[in-house]
Scaffold this motif. Structure first.
Motif, short mmCIF file in Angstrom:
data_model
loop_
_atom_site.label_atom_id
_atom_site.label_comp_id
_atom_site.label_asym_id
_atom_site.label_seq_id
_atom_site.Cartn_x
_atom_site.Cartn_y
_atom_site.Cartn_z
N ARG A 178 -35.38 -26.15 -11.05
CA ARG A 178 -34.94 -27.23 -10.17
C ARG A 178 -33.52 -27.00 -9.70
N MET A 182 -32.34 -26.65 -5.87
CA MET A 182 -31.31 -27.53 -5.33
C MET A 182 -30.19 -26.69 -4.72
N GLY A 185 -31.34 -25.51 -1.43
CA GLY A 185 -31.33 -26.64 -0.51
C GLY A 185 -29.94 -26.98 -0.04
N ALA A 189 -28.51 -26.85 3.82
CA ALA A 189 -27.85 -27.99 4.47
C ALA A 189 -26.47 -27.57 4.97
N LEU A 193 -24.79 -27.24 8.92
CA LEU A 193 -23.50 -27.79 9.35
C LEU A 193 -22.58 -26.69 9.88
N TYR A 205 -16.20 -26.08 7.00
CA TYR A 205 -17.51 -26.40 6.42
C TYR A 205 -17.96 -25.32 5.44
N TYR A 216 -21.47 -28.80 -8.12
CA TYR A 216 -22.83 -29.03 -8.63
C TYR A 216 -23.09 -28.19 -9.87
N MET B 182 -21.40 -33.84 4.87
CA MET B 182 -21.95 -33.07 3.75
C MET B 182 -22.86 -33.95 2.91
N GLY B 185 -26.08 -34.21 4.66
CA GLY B 185 -26.78 -32.93 4.54
C GLY B 185 -27.40 -32.75 3.17
N ILE B 186 -26.65 -33.06 2.14
CA ILE B 186 -27.19 -32.96 0.79
C ILE B 186 -28.38 -33.89 0.63
N ALA B 189 -31.41 -32.34 2.30
CA ALA B 189 -31.94 -31.24 1.50
C ALA B 189 -32.72 -31.79 0.30
N GLY B 190 -32.15 -32.79 -0.35
CA GLY B 190 -32.83 -33.39 -1.50
C GLY B 190 -34.13 -34.06 -1.08
N GLU B 192 -36.08 -33.26 1.32
CA GLU B 192 -37.10 -32.23 1.55
C GLU B 192 -37.73 -31.80 0.22
N LEU B 193 -36.89 -31.61 -0.78
CA LEU B 193 -37.42 -31.23 -2.09
C LEU B 193 -38.26 -32.34 -2.69
N TYR B 205 -36.57 -34.63 -9.12
CA TYR B 205 -35.76 -34.20 -7.98
C TYR B 205 -34.92 -35.36 -7.44
N GLU B 208 -32.08 -35.37 -9.63
CA GLU B 208 -31.22 -34.22 -9.34
C GLU B 208 -30.37 -34.47 -8.10
N LEU B 209 -30.97 -35.12 -7.13
CA LEU B 209 -30.24 -35.44 -5.90
C LEU B 209 -29.09 -36.40 -6.20
N THR B 212 -26.37 -34.50 -7.90
CA THR B 212 -25.65 -33.63 -6.96
C THR B 212 -24.61 -34.42 -6.18
#
Lengths: 226, 226
Positions: A178, A182, A185, A189, A193, A205, A216, B182, B185-186, B189-190, B192-193, B205, B208-209, B212
């Motif tokens: 995982r 992540m 991912g 992302a 950007l 960025y 993270y 950001m 964006g994070i 991404a999360g 999507e997972l 997940y 986890e998001l 993060t």
DNA sequence: GGCAGACACGAGAGATCGCTCGCATTTCTG
DNA sequence: CAGAAATGCGAGCGATCTCTCGTGTCTGCC
């Protein structure tokens, strides 16, 4: 579902699945190789501006300055163009990240440098080949390319896992998986950007992406956020 | 570029840009409203499975159990369907996140709870409406929807900025903007997972998001990573 | 009951796209 | 140089898609 993506042409002549490599009775001339490179360049341009499905083979041929018939002298169909382009880009990328990731075996290099180096490599590659992102991110691509995308994604996460493993002694496998997912991912992302900005803002960025990954992952290395 | 996405029909009758709302001579009956909802439901299904460009209006009509002609009684063209669907989903989402974000004015609630609450709301919404993600993420969508997407993205980042502002007293505006970008964006991404997994793995997940985002934002609040 | 208009249908017009085919030209080989 | 094969062209086939149109049914209002 009879309205899915059927083969539009009249008939598939030989059903050969090899993309553009020499089968047997195919002796490519130097001119042909040049045309192929020309067509792939054109395809990269068109794909990255309009996406895969919206890109017409006629538009690719026109962008390359040749006729549609010429295009089909070298590629059996539209999908093969994307496959071949993706495959070449993937090959180049694999070289690039093999260089970036192999010499990290010793635990001597701090995780900041690992992150920074990897991110820099990948960002540079994707900025130089915007078609790669377009090809690997479109939700409209047919089966074969999606498979290549999955394969790439799997090897990528596997590499990240291997990269992370020495830093995380006691983590169970699913958690590590995982974490790698992540990371990829977050990278995607950040890449989006980065590609959306120019010059100094782009650099900022890139830096922000590195910071994000570092924060993270910092608990894994027992670090404290600055 | 004469080969771009021109209007395929013979002629644009009135060039009315209003999506499907009542102009003047349009008195909708209850049956019509039901059909519209039915068609939008069908469109959500088709869009989320095949994407916008690959989705055919005939397929949407068939999914809704009506004829193509009936579909065009209520929508002037394919784009209008996506516009209206996106607009309705966006409206519902705005309600959902207004609830989630307004009562955070006092600095009393810790940032963990802010993150957890917001993420839970958004994730729940996107799991319930997978078409929203498909519509707002496809690289193939024509101009109008992309504009709506941009508008949503701007308001979203603006809200995140506003949410972050009280936690970050001395940060310059551009830095804060990048941080908000950001974060979004994070989150994407999360998301999507999360959408790619089911059950317990999905929950993992989500967690986890949250972690993060928390780690990414922890320096702003002077916290130390656990 | 009768009329106006909303609703429904489905064939098909018009357009695009992927791809083919016949034929001309260039290059390689012997 | 002659034959073969690779390369090049572009009109156009067949399939598909969006959207229209003529026609017929259903609904609400007097």
């Amino acid at each position: 579902m009879p309205e899915k993506t059927e083969k539009p042409g009249t008939a598939k002549p030989g059903a050969e699945t090899t993309t553009a490599t020499e089968d047997r009775p195919r002796r490519r001339q130097a001119r042909g190789e040049r045309r192929i490179a020309q067509l792939l360049d054109a395809a990269a341009t068109v794909f990255s501006t309009t996406g895969y499905t919206a890109a017409s083979t006629n538009a690719i041929a026109r962008e390359a300055g040749v006729s549609p018939g010429t295009l089909y002298q070298f590629f059996p169909n539209k999908e093969a163009i994307a496959i071949e382009l993706g495959s070449r880009l993937m090959h180049e990328m694999r070289q690039s990240y093999d260089e970036a990731l192999t010499p990290i075996d010793p635990g001597a290099t701090p995780i900041e440098d690992v992150i920074a180096g990897t991110v820099d490599r990948f960002i540079e590659f994707n900025c130089r080949h915007p078609a790669f992102f377009a090809l690997m991110h479109g939700p409209d691509i047919p089966g074969r390319i999606a498979e290549e995308h999955d394969a790439l994604h799997r090897t990528l996460t596997a590499r990240v896992e291997a990269l992370l493993a020495p830093f995380t002694p006691g983590t169970p496998a699913p958690t590590l998986a995982r974490t790698a997912q992540m990371c990829v991912g977050i990278y995607k992302a950040g890449l989006e950007l980065v590609l959306a900005h120019e010059g100094a803002e782009r650099e900022a960025y890139v830096q922000e992406l590195k910071v994000t990954l570092l924060r993270y992952l910092s608990p894994l290395v027992g670090d404290v956020v600055k």
